[in-house]
Design a protein around this motif. Structure first.
Motif, short mmCIF file in Angstrom:
data_model
loop_
_atom_site.label_atom_id
_atom_site.label_comp_id
_atom_site.label_asym_id
_atom_site.label_seq_id
_atom_site.Cartn_x
_atom_site.Cartn_y
_atom_site.Cartn_z
N GLY A 141 0.67 -1.20 0.14
CA GLY A 141 0.02 -0.15 -0.11
C GLY A 141 0.82 1.04 -0.06
N LEU A 142 2.03 1.37 0.86
CA LEU A 142 2.64 2.48 0.66
C LEU A 142 3.41 2.46 -0.79
CD1 LEU A 142 4.57 1.85 4.33
CD2 LEU A 142 2.90 3.65 3.47
N TYR A 143 4.02 1.68 -1.43
CA TYR A 143 4.54 1.66 -2.75
C TYR A 143 3.58 2.05 -3.59
CZ TYR A 143 6.85 -0.30 -6.73
OH TYR A 143 7.26 -0.30 -8.03
N ILE A 144 2.24 1.79 -3.54
CA ILE A 144 1.29 2.21 -4.35
C ILE A 144 0.94 3.84 -4.17
CG2 ILE A 144 -1.35 2.08 -4.96
CD1 ILE A 144 -1.24 -1.06 -4.53
N THR A 145 0.93 3.98 -2.95
CA THR A 145 0.53 5.41 -2.71
C THR A 145 1.75 6.32 -3.35
OG1 THR A 145 -0.26 4.84 -0.60
CG2 THR A 145 0.69 7.27 -0.58
N CYS A 146 3.03 5.79 -3.24
CA CYS A 146 4.17 6.59 -3.96
C CYS A 146 3.92 6.52 -5.37
CB CYS A 146 5.46 5.80 -3.70
SG CYS A 146 6.10 6.15 -2.01
N GLN A 147 3.58 5.56 -5.95
CA GLN A 147 3.22 5.53 -7.44
C GLN A 147 2.02 6.51 -7.79
OE1 GLN A 147 2.03 1.28 -8.13
NE2 GLN A 147 3.49 1.29 -9.63
N VAL A 148 1.12 6.76 -7.07
CA VAL A 148 0.19 7.69 -7.32
C VAL A 148 0.41 9.19 -7.07
CG1 VAL A 148 -2.01 8.56 -6.85
CG2 VAL A 148 -1.96 6.28 -6.60
N LEU A 149 1.17 9.13 -5.98
CA LEU A 149 1.67 10.81 -5.91
C LEU A 149 2.75 11.39 -7.05
CD1 LEU A 149 2.19 10.82 -2.02
CD2 LEU A 149 0.32 11.57 -3.22
N LEU A 150 3.72 10.19 -7.33
CA LEU A 150 4.67 10.59 -8.28
C LEU A 150 4.07 10.62 -9.87
CD1 LEU A 150 7.55 11.09 -8.93
CD2 LEU A 150 7.95 8.89 -9.38
N PHE A 151 3.07 9.58 -10.04
CA PHE A 151 2.45 9.97 -11.36
C PHE A 151 1.85 11.28 -11.47
CE2 PHE A 151 -1.37 9.66 -13.87
CZ PHE A 151 -0.89 9.49 -15.21
N CYS A 152 0.99 11.56 -10.35
CA CYS A 152 0.12 12.97 -10.55
C CYS A 152 1.29 14.14 -10.71
CB CYS A 152 -0.61 13.15 -9.34
SG CYS A 152 -1.93 12.20 -9.19
N LEU B 259 15.83 8.18 -9.14
CA LEU B 259 16.01 8.88 -8.18
C LEU B 259 14.99 9.08 -7.19
CD1 LEU B 259 19.07 11.33 -9.05
CD2 LEU B 259 19.22 9.09 -8.14
N ILE B 260 14.01 9.85 -7.68
CA ILE B 260 12.84 10.34 -6.65
C ILE B 260 12.06 9.01 -6.33
CG2 ILE B 260 11.01 11.76 -6.59
CD1 ILE B 260 13.64 13.04 -6.75
N PHE B 261 11.66 8.24 -7.20
CA PHE B 261 10.68 7.08 -7.07
C PHE B 261 11.29 6.22 -6.08
CE2 PHE B 261 8.35 3.17 -8.42
CZ PHE B 261 7.27 3.55 -7.60
N PRO B 262 12.49 5.65 -6.27
CA PRO B 262 13.02 4.94 -5.03
C PRO B 262 13.25 5.56 -3.81
CG PRO B 262 14.67 5.27 -6.64
CD PRO B 262 13.50 5.61 -7.36
N GLY C 211 12.72 -2.88 -6.42
CA GLY C 211 11.72 -2.72 -7.37
C GLY C 211 11.40 -1.50 -7.92
N ALA C 212 11.43 -0.32 -7.08
CA ALA C 212 11.36 0.98 -7.53
C ALA C 212 12.57 1.48 -8.20
CB ALA C 212 10.92 1.78 -6.15
N ALA C 213 13.60 0.83 -7.93
CA ALA C 213 14.95 1.40 -8.59
C ALA C 213 15.08 0.97 -9.81
CB ALA C 213 16.00 1.07 -7.68
#
Length: 300
Positions: free
Chosen positions: A67-78, A232-235, A258-260
Motif C-alpha cells: 500500500g505504501l508503494y502504491i501510494t508513492c506511485q499515485v503521488l509521483l504519477f500526478c 532517483l525520486i521514485f526509489p 523494485g522501485a529502482a
C-alpha cells in the motif's frame, strides 16, 4: 556487488543490449522486431501472466508495504503528469505516458527474473507482489485510459470492444477468476503456458532493443527530468514511505529494489500502438535501463 552485477543483472540486460546492437548494425530490421514484439505481446506475455495471477497466495502479501508503494506511485504519477504537461509542454497523452514511465517499472520482464536469480522464489515474494499489482491493475489502468485518451470521440461500446479483446487483459481476468473461485487448471495447459511464458522476457527485451536502436539518445530536458524522477525520486519516495511501520526487512529492501528498476517498456508499446510520438519515451527507457544497472547491483 560485482558478482550480482555480472552474474544476475547483466545477463538479463544483455538481451536488450543484443537487440540494440543488432538493430544498429542492420542485422534485424524494425519491422522484424515489431513482429516479434507483437507475438510476445499477443501470445507469450499472456502465457506468462496467467499462471502468475492464478498462483498468487494473497495471504502471504504484506499489504501495508504494498500500500505504501502504491501510494508513492499515485503521488509521483500526478506530479510527473503535471510537470510534463505544464513545465515540459508535452501534449496530454504523451504527458500521461511519461507519467507512466516514472512509476511503471520493467518489473515483470527485468526486475522479476533478476530478483529470482539473486534471492530465489521465496525471498522474491515482495517483487512478486509488485508484479501482481502492476500487471493486474497498473498496466490494465493505462491500457484502458490511454485507449480512451487516444480515441476521445469513439463510442463507449467501441472502446469496450477494443479493451475486451486485449489478450493481456483477458489473461489477467481469467487468472484472477480461476484464483478467486479456486477453479483447477488442467496440468497440461499450465505446463504449456509456463513453457511459452518463459520466452516472453528475453524476446520482448530483444525486440525492444532493436526498436529503440532507431531512436536518437541525446538527453533532452524532458529525458533528463523524467529519468531523474524515475531513477532517483521514485526509489527515494518508496524508501522514505517504508520507514513507516515494521515488517520483515526483505520487504523494504526488495520494494526499494523494485522501485529502482528502469522504466517499463509498456509506456513505449502503448505510445507506438496509439501513434504517440516516441522520441522522448524511447530514450528514457534506454537511459534508465543503462543507468539502473549499477544502482540495482548496489541495492541488491
Amino acid at each position: 556487488m560485482l558478482q550480482v552485477l555480472t552474474h544476475n543483472i547483466l545477463p538479463v540486460f544483455s538481451m536488450l543490449a543484443l537487440g540494440y546492437a543488432l538493430g544498429l548494425l542492420g542485422k534485424v530490421s524494425r519491422s522484424e522486431a515489431a513482429a516479434l514484439n507483437r507475438v510476445a505481446f499477443m501470445v507469450l506475455q499472456p502465457a506468462l501472466i496467467f499462471p502468475l495471477i492464478n498462483g498468487l497466495d494473497l495471504a502471504e502479501f504484506r499489504f501495508d508495504a504494498l500500500g505504501l508503494y502504491i501510494t508513492c506511485q499515485v503521488l509521483l504519477f500526478c506530479a510527473t503528469y503535471a510537470i510534463a504537461r505544464h513545465l515540459l509542454a508535452r501534449d496530454r497523452i504523451e504527458a500521461w505516458l511519461l507519467g507512466m514511465a516514472t512509476i511503471f517499472v520493467n518489473t515483470l520482464l527485468y526486475i522479476w527474473p533478476i530478483s529470482f536469480l539473486i534471492y530465489g522464489e521465496a525471498a522474491a515474494l515482495p517483487i512478486t507482489s509488485i508484479v501482481a499489482w502492476d500487471t493486474a491493475f497498473t498496466f490494465a489502468f493505462f491500457i484502458v485510459t490511454t485507449d480512451l485518451l487516444a480515441n476521445p470521440k469513439a463510442s463507449a461500446a467501441a472502446s469496450l470492444r477494443r479493451v475486451a479483446a486485449n489478450p493481456v487483459l483477458i489473461a489477467i481476468a481469467l487468472g484472477a477468476a480461476t484464483n478467486v473461485m479456486q477453479i483447477p487448471v488442467p496440468v497440461p495447459l499450465m505446463t504449456a503456458l509456463e513453457f511459452a511464458g518463459v520466452s516472453a522476457p528475453p524476446l520482448t527485451l530483444f525486440a525492444l532493443g532493436v526498436i529503440l536502436s532507431g531512436h536518437a539518445l541525446w538527453p533532452s530536458k524532458t529525458i533528463v527530468t523524467i529519468s531523474t524522477l524515475k531513477l532517483l525520486i521514485f526509489p527515494a519516495m518508496v524508501w522514505a514511505a517504508l520507514q513507516l511501520g515494521s515488517r520483515p526487512p526483505e520487504w523494504n529492501t526488495l520494494l526499494v529494489l523494485g522501485a529502482a528498476g528502469p522504466s517499463g517498456a509498456m509506456a513505449f508499446a502503448l505510445a507506438m500502438l496509439h501513434g504517440v510520438r516516441t522520441d522522448q519515451i524511447a530514450p528514457i527507457i534506454v537511459w534508465t535501463s543503462v543507468l539502473s544497472i549499477l544502482s540495482l547491483a548496489w541495492l541488491a
